[in-house]
Design an enzyme around this catalytic site. Structure first.
Site, mmCIF file in Angstrom:
data_model
loop_
_atom_site.group_PDB
_atom_site.id
_atom_site.type_symbol
_atom_site.label_atom_id
_atom_site.label_comp_id
_atom_site.label_asym_id
_atom_site.label_seq_id
_atom_site.Cartn_x
_atom_site.Cartn_y
_atom_site.Cartn_z
ATOM 1 C CB ALA A 128 -0.917 0.009 1.219
ATOM 2 C CB CYS A 129 2.362 3.233 -2.087
ATOM 3 S SG CYS A 129 1.608 2.947 -3.686
ATOM 4 C CB ALA A 130 1.102 8.183 -1.433
ATOM 5 C CB THR A 170 -3.040 4.369 1.964
ATOM 6 O OG1 THR A 170 -3.266 5.695 1.463
ATOM 7 C CG2 THR A 170 -1.548 4.083 2.025
ATOM 8 C CE LYS A 173 -6.290 -3.584 -5.612
ATOM 9 N NZ LYS A 173 -7.694 -3.739 -5.791
#
Length: 108
Positions: free
Chosen positions: A9-11, A41, A39
């Site tokens: 999960a990332c920005a 966050t 995907k």
């Protein structure tokens, strides 16, 4: 169906998608059948519920969203999914093999 599912999960997702590719290559090179995806966050709740994608066996946060670790850790614990933040050095150098090893350690 993959043996294990690893979610990142990332920005936004551009650099994380490159890391996913490197992790997939490292897994394939070692004969491992993992589904690895990234995907936003904003999708964490759905990921942990297995809505829209398979429920992950482990969740890794990109270092740029490390500030969310406390909040996400609570949700992940309820869902029974181990989680951690990807090491900044491994993320910055796109060390897919190292990030894959960290994910495997969390799953064991």
């Amino acid at each position: 169906m993959a043996d294990k599912v690893i979610a990142l999960a990332c920005a936004a997702g551009m650099s994380t998608s490159l890391l996913v590719s490197k992790m997939q290559k490292a897994a394939a090179d070692n004969g491992k059948d993992y589904e690895i995806f990234a995907k936003s966050t904003a999708d964490i709740d759905n990921m942990l519920a297995g809505t829209g994608s398979p429920k992950p066996d482990v969740l890794l946060l990109g270092p740029q969203v490390a500030f969310m670790k406390g909040e996400v850790a609570k949700k992940a614990e309820i869902a029974g999914v181990p989680m951690d933040v990807i090491k900044m050095q491994d993320y910055g150098m796109m060390r897919g093999d190292k990030v894959l090893a960290a994910a495997e350690n969390l799953m064991n």
